[in-house]
Scaffold this motif. Structure first.
Motif, PDB file in Angstrom:
ATOM      1  N   GLU A  63       0.153 -41.912  35.360  1.00  0.00           N
ATOM      2  CA  GLU A  63      -0.646 -40.681  35.699  1.00  0.00           C
ATOM      3  C   GLU A  63      -1.282 -39.937  34.522  1.00  0.00           C
ATOM      4  OE1 GLU A  63       1.721 -37.962  38.457  1.00  0.00           O
ATOM      5  OE2 GLU A  63       2.174 -39.661  39.587  1.00  0.00           O
ATOM      6  N   GLN A  64      -0.874 -40.097  33.457  1.00  0.00           N
ATOM      7  CA  GLN A  64      -1.406 -39.723  31.970  1.00  0.00           C
ATOM      8  C   GLN A  64      -2.812 -40.466  31.500  1.00  0.00           C
ATOM      9  OE1 GLN A  64       1.507 -39.659  28.978  1.00  0.00           O
ATOM     10  NE2 GLN A  64       2.677 -38.108  29.982  1.00  0.00           N
ATOM     11  N   VAL A  65      -2.666 -41.846  32.135  1.00  0.00           N
ATOM     12  CA  VAL A  65      -3.880 -42.879  31.670  1.00  0.00           C
ATOM     13  C   VAL A  65      -4.731 -42.820  32.794  1.00  0.00           C
ATOM     14  CG1 VAL A  65      -4.274 -45.200  30.948  1.00  0.00           C
ATOM     15  CG2 VAL A  65      -2.052 -43.890  29.989  1.00  0.00           C
ATOM     16  N   TYR A  66      -4.356 -43.223  33.917  1.00  0.00           N
ATOM     17  CA  TYR A  66      -5.185 -43.409  35.088  1.00  0.00           C
ATOM     18  C   TYR A  66      -5.753 -41.910  35.517  1.00  0.00           C
ATOM     19  CZ  TYR A  66      -4.442 -48.498  35.175  1.00  0.00           C
ATOM     20  OH  TYR A  66      -4.734 -49.754  34.837  1.00  0.00           O
ATOM     21  N   LEU A  67      -7.128 -41.899  35.632  1.00  0.00           N
ATOM     22  CA  LEU A  67      -7.845 -40.722  35.998  1.00  0.00           C
ATOM     23  C   LEU A  67      -8.056 -40.805  37.657  1.00  0.00           C
ATOM     24  CD1 LEU A  67     -10.115 -40.056  33.008  1.00  0.00           C
ATOM     25  CD2 LEU A  67      -7.847 -39.062  33.531  1.00  0.00           C
ATOM     26  N   VAL A  68      -7.053 -40.908  38.387  1.00  0.00           N
ATOM     27  CA  VAL A  68      -7.192 -41.052  39.573  1.00  0.00           C
ATOM     28  C   VAL A  68      -7.826 -39.795  40.334  1.00  0.00           C
ATOM     29  CG1 VAL A  68      -6.236 -41.031  42.270  1.00  0.00           C
ATOM     30  CG2 VAL A  68      -5.472 -42.610  40.279  1.00  0.00           C
ATOM     31  N   THR A  69      -7.620 -38.519  40.031  1.00  0.00           N
ATOM     32  CA  THR A  69      -8.081 -37.364  40.606  1.00  0.00           C
ATOM     33  C   THR A  69      -9.656 -37.326  40.230  1.00  0.00           C
ATOM     34  OG1 THR A  69      -5.897 -36.069  40.311  1.00  0.00           O
ATOM     35  CG2 THR A  69      -8.121 -34.974  40.696  1.00  0.00           C
ATOM     36  N   ASP A  70      -9.852 -37.713  39.039  1.00  0.00           N
ATOM     37  CA  ASP A  70     -11.336 -37.652  38.634  1.00  0.00           C
ATOM     38  C   ASP A  70     -12.422 -38.791  39.317  1.00  0.00           C
ATOM     39  OD1 ASP A  70     -11.775 -36.063  35.472  1.00  0.00           O
ATOM     40  OD2 ASP A  70      -9.717 -36.711  36.329  1.00  0.00           O
ATOM     41  N   ALA A  71     -11.394 -39.884  39.600  1.00  0.00           N
ATOM     42  CA  ALA A  71     -12.129 -40.913  40.263  1.00  0.00           C
ATOM     43  C   ALA A  71     -12.471 -40.486  41.679  1.00  0.00           C
ATOM     44  CB  ALA A  71     -11.260 -42.358  40.221  1.00  0.00           C
ATOM     45  N   ARG A  72     -11.583 -39.783  42.363  1.00  0.00           N
ATOM     46  CA  ARG A  72     -11.531 -39.414  43.842  1.00  0.00           C
ATOM     47  C   ARG A  72     -12.781 -38.368  44.017  1.00  0.00           C
ATOM     48  NH1 ARG A  72      -6.560 -38.772  44.736  1.00  0.00           N
ATOM     49  NH2 ARG A  72      -6.155 -40.514  45.883  1.00  0.00           N
ATOM     50  N   LYS A  73     -12.976 -37.754  42.925  1.00  0.00           N
ATOM     51  CA  LYS A  73     -13.971 -36.443  42.802  1.00  0.00           C
ATOM     52  C   LYS A  73     -15.368 -37.107  42.857  1.00  0.00           C
ATOM     53  CE  LYS A  73     -15.665 -32.452  40.254  1.00  0.00           C
ATOM     54  NZ  LYS A  73     -15.233 -31.686  38.861  1.00  0.00           N
ATOM     55  N   ARG A  74     -15.489 -38.034  41.614  1.00  0.00           N
ATOM     56  CA  ARG A  74     -16.918 -38.460  41.469  1.00  0.00           C
ATOM     57  C   ARG A  74     -17.315 -39.523  42.380  1.00  0.00           C
ATOM     58  NH1 ARG A  74     -18.285 -34.542  38.170  1.00  0.00           N
ATOM     59  NH2 ARG A  74     -17.053 -34.180  36.583  1.00  0.00           N
ATOM     60  N   MET A  75     -16.502 -40.389  42.832  1.00  0.00           N
ATOM     61  CA  MET A  75     -16.713 -41.206  43.926  1.00  0.00           C
ATOM     62  C   MET A  75     -17.128 -40.430  45.171  1.00  0.00           C
ATOM     63  SD  MET A  75     -13.611 -44.128  43.379  1.00  0.00           S
ATOM     64  CE  MET A  75     -14.234 -45.201  44.882  1.00  0.00           C
ATOM     65  N   SER A  76     -16.508 -39.556  45.567  1.00  0.00           N
ATOM     66  CA  SER A  76     -16.778 -38.541  46.688  1.00  0.00           C
ATOM     67  C   SER A  76     -18.376 -38.127  46.534  1.00  0.00           C
ATOM     68  CB  SER A  76     -15.816 -37.340  46.984  1.00  0.00           C
ATOM     69  OG  SER A  76     -14.518 -38.050  47.611  1.00  0.00           O
ATOM     70  N   GLU A  77     -18.510 -37.480  45.408  1.00  0.00           N
ATOM     71  CA  GLU A  77     -19.819 -36.962  45.134  1.00  0.00           C
ATOM     72  C   GLU A  77     -20.790 -38.105  45.181  1.00  0.00           C
ATOM     73  OE1 GLU A  77     -18.676 -33.800  41.495  1.00  0.00           O
ATOM     74  OE2 GLU A  77     -19.583 -35.665  40.734  1.00  0.00           O
ATOM     75  N   LEU A  78     -20.620 -39.036  45.178  1.00  0.00           N
ATOM     76  CA  LEU A  78     -21.661 -40.150  45.298  1.00  0.00           C
ATOM     77  C   LEU A  78     -21.718 -40.870  46.626  1.00  0.00           C
ATOM     78  CD1 LEU A  78     -21.429 -41.889  41.793  1.00  0.00           C
ATOM     79  CD2 LEU A  78     -23.253 -40.473  42.333  1.00  0.00           C
ATOM     80  N   GLY A  79     -20.727 -40.221  47.512  1.00  0.00           N
ATOM     81  CA  GLY A  79     -20.696 -40.849  48.727  1.00  0.00           C
ATOM     82  C   GLY A  79     -19.915 -42.205  48.993  1.00  0.00           C
ATOM     83  N   MET A  80     -19.041 -42.482  47.955  1.00  0.00           N
ATOM     84  CA  MET A  80     -18.310 -43.835  47.930  1.00  0.00           C
ATOM     85  C   MET A  80     -16.941 -43.495  48.888  1.00  0.00           C
ATOM     86  SD  MET A  80     -19.146 -44.720  44.187  1.00  0.00           S
ATOM     87  CE  MET A  80     -18.368 -46.604  44.209  1.00  0.00           C
ATOM     88  N   PRO A 137     -13.958 -49.824  42.177  1.00  0.00           N
ATOM     89  CA  PRO A 137     -13.651 -49.112  41.047  1.00  0.00           C
ATOM     90  C   PRO A 137     -12.438 -48.232  41.032  1.00  0.00           C
ATOM     91  CG  PRO A 137     -15.349 -47.907  42.019  1.00  0.00           C
ATOM     92  CD  PRO A 137     -15.051 -49.237  42.989  1.00  0.00           C
ATOM     93  N   PHE A 138     -11.624 -48.097  41.984  1.00  0.00           N
ATOM     94  CA  PHE A 138     -10.599 -47.040  42.028  1.00  0.00           C
ATOM     95  C   PHE A 138      -9.373 -47.536  41.378  1.00  0.00           C
ATOM     96  CE2 PHE A 138      -7.100 -44.572  44.394  1.00  0.00           C
ATOM     97  CZ  PHE A 138      -7.553 -43.391  44.262  1.00  0.00           C
ATOM     98  N   PRO A 139      -9.024 -46.456  40.430  1.00  0.00           N
ATOM     99  CA  PRO A 139      -7.810 -46.815  39.562  1.00  0.00           C
ATOM    100  C   PRO A 139      -6.559 -46.448  40.296  1.00  0.00           C
ATOM    101  CG  PRO A 139      -8.887 -44.852  38.812  1.00  0.00           C
ATOM    102  CD  PRO A 139      -9.481 -45.223  39.976  1.00  0.00           C
ATOM    103  N   TRP A 140      -5.809 -47.353  40.853  1.00  0.00           N
ATOM    104  CA  TRP A 140      -4.638 -46.919  41.547  1.00  0.00           C
ATOM    105  C   TRP A 140      -3.490 -46.760  40.453  1.00  0.00           C
ATOM    106  CZ3 TRP A 140      -4.003 -46.255  46.862  1.00  0.00           C
ATOM    107  CH2 TRP A 140      -4.987 -46.843  47.754  1.00  0.00           C
ATOM    108  N   TYR A 141      -2.704 -45.727  40.776  1.00  0.00           N
ATOM    109  CA  TYR A 141      -1.541 -45.567  39.685  1.00  0.00           C
ATOM    110  C   TYR A 141      -0.579 -46.766  40.024  1.00  0.00           C
ATOM    111  CZ  TYR A 141      -2.589 -40.442  39.428  1.00  0.00           C
ATOM    112  OH  TYR A 141      -3.298 -39.252  39.037  1.00  0.00           O
ATOM    113  N   SER A 142      -0.484 -47.379  41.151  1.00  0.00           N
ATOM    114  CA  SER A 142       0.466 -48.448  41.253  1.00  0.00           C
ATOM    115  C   SER A 142      -0.065 -49.662  40.527  1.00  0.00           C
ATOM    116  CB  SER A 142       0.655 -48.789  42.661  1.00  0.00           C
ATOM    117  OG  SER A 142      -0.789 -48.581  43.463  1.00  0.00           O
ATOM    118  N   MET A 143      -1.173 -49.728  40.282  1.00  0.00           N
ATOM    119  CA  MET A 143      -1.528 -50.850  39.282  1.00  0.00           C
ATOM    120  C   MET A 143      -1.049 -50.530  37.928  1.00  0.00           C
ATOM    121  SD  MET A 143      -5.798 -51.082  40.237  1.00  0.00           S
ATOM    122  CE  MET A 143      -6.460 -51.981  41.835  1.00  0.00           C
ATOM    123  N   ALA A 144      -1.252 -49.663  37.439  1.00  0.00           N
ATOM    124  CA  ALA A 144      -0.668 -49.095  36.119  1.00  0.00           C
ATOM    125  C   ALA A 144       0.932 -49.330  35.951  1.00  0.00           C
ATOM    126  CB  ALA A 144      -0.793 -47.682  35.700  1.00  0.00           C
TER     127      ALA A 144
END
Length: 423
Positions: A372-389, A341-348
């Motif tokens: 960096e406006q469209v892809y929520l990398v910071t949020d993804a990193r936070k939420r994935m870490s919370e779930l142990g991903m 699920p990780f949304p790499w900026y480089s994909m965009a």
């Protein structure tokens, strides 16, 4: 034990039990020995007394009161949508306190319009769509964010069975191809592929937009010579003996994004707790989907008419990667489809280079700003870490498309490097 249709709780319980057992006993032999000695029911009762599942669910509810509980989420019936879909029957939305209706939708233009008109709170989207919608390219502008990538790989070039002797793309002049939407990875990957073989995608072939569920019928009717489309419709063409798989999309770019989980920026701002709960549910489903051990049960979950409406065997071939190719062979490609699920900026950034290359956008492009406006990398990193991903430390990475390296720090040079382009 066979599942009873509609037995959501039973299905969810099976998935959770399997995941916990594998976590506690990673070795298959050791796990089977334990279960044979004490029995599955006794084992699960003992584990449940130690792991406070009810308390964990309650904790999820306490992370913030939900601003909106009843949500509508659109999807197109393709395997790319698996995490968003599966979070419904497996109860992941409900565990976050959400009442989600997942709505099967006819095509991508309709998905776009329903999101813009606020009929859908969030939606399964093709990876380029949140970018194009946010920029107002092909539609009215509306800021949309990518919370997660829904799937990586999982697409293919399928040709009509009459073209088994035309495996060289140089033989494809005059062919009629379909892609599911103009702003799709399918369109950009097909253009990239044929251009690398010396064909101009706007002069030497025809590219039409055809909704995925209509691709096989159009191939059968002879309206198409082939398509670069999403599964399960590549495998369905083989199953129906009207097409063969020429090339998996992972052979063009291994690890490419296809679809994403798109959420309007305004919804996120107005409903931060609801968005966080939705995020957790989708990521939980993505983690399950990305585990190859769960692929057979995924096929079972997704096959009914209200979801993908496909034979289980077709979905199993796609998801497990062991499949008939329509050429008389059986291939074994375990990473045919993935759900990282990780949304790499480089994909965009890569998507933006192809939009620039083919004239969908003109003039100076602020690649990094848009990504960096469209892809929520910071949020993804936070939420994935919370779930142990597992979460990568970096946000941009280089990758190769048909052997050619893409450096996200040099997008304009990348665009200029192609002999066949419109920009």
């Amino acid at each position: 034990m066979a599942l009873v249709p509609g037995d959501v709780e039973g299905l969810n319980r099976r998935v959770v039990q399997g995941a916990v057992m594998r976590a506690l006993f990673p070795d298959d032999i050791e796990r089977r020995r334990f279960l044979s000695v004490v029995g599955a029911s006794t084992a699960w009762a003992a584990i449940s007394s130690l792991v406070p599942f009810g308390a964990l669910e309650a904790m999820a509810q306490e992370k913030g009161s939900l601003e909106k509980k009843s949500l509508k989420i659109g999807f197109i019936p393709i395997t790319c949508a698996s995490p968003l879909i599966m979070a419904d029957p497996l109860g992941f939305y409900k565990k976050q306190g959400l009442d989600v209706t997942v709505i099967k939708t006819a095509g991508w233009a309709l998905i776009r319009d329903k999101v813009i008109n606020k009929e859908y709170d969030a939606s399964h989207m093709l990876a380029p769509m949140p970018i194009s919608i946010s920029m107002g390219v092909g539609s009215n502008a509306m800021p949309v964010n990518v919370a997660t990538i829904q799937n990586v790989n999982g697409q293919a070039i399928t040709l009509h069975v009459k073209h088994k002797d035309k495996r060289d793309p140089k033989q494809w002049k005059g062919f009629k191809f379909a892609v599911p939407f103009e702003y799709s990875m399918h369109n950009f990957l097909l253009r990239y592929y044929v251009a690398e073989h010396g064909l101009d995608p706007e002069k030497d072939i025809q590219i039409r937009v055809v909704p995925p569920p209509e691709m096989v019928a159009n191939l059968r009717a002879g309206n198409l010579d082939g398509y670069l489309g999403p599964d399960p419709f590549n495998q369905r063409a083989v199953f129906d003996e009207v097409g063969f798989i020429h090339l998996l999309s992972k052979e063009i770019w291994d690890g490419h994004p296809c679809c994403s989980f798109g959420v309007p920026t305004q919804f996120i701002k107005e409903n931060p707790n609801t968005f966080a709960a939705l995020y957790r549910a989708v990521l939980t489903a993505a983690a399950m989907a990305n585990d190859p051990k769960n692929r057979s049960i995924m096929a079972e979950v997704l096959s009914p008419a209200n979801y993908l409406n496909q034979p289980k065997t077709v979905l199993e071939q796609v998801l497990t990667g062991k499949f008939a190719d329509g050429l008389g062979g059986v291939q074994n490609v375990p990473d045919r489809a993935g759900f990282d699920p990780f949304p790499w900026y480089s994909m965009a950034v890569w998507i933006l280079t192809q939009m620039k290359r083919w004239g969908y956008i003109k003039g100076e492009v602020k690649y990094r700003d848009i990504a960096e406006q469209v892809y929520l990398v910071t949020d993804a990193r936070k939420r994935m870490s919370e779930l142990g991903m597992a979460v990568p430390a970096e946000s941009y990475k280089k990758f190769k498309v048909m052997g050619k390296e893409f450096d996200p720090a040099k997008p304009d040079a990348y665009v200029a490097s192609f002999a066949i382009r419109r920009s």
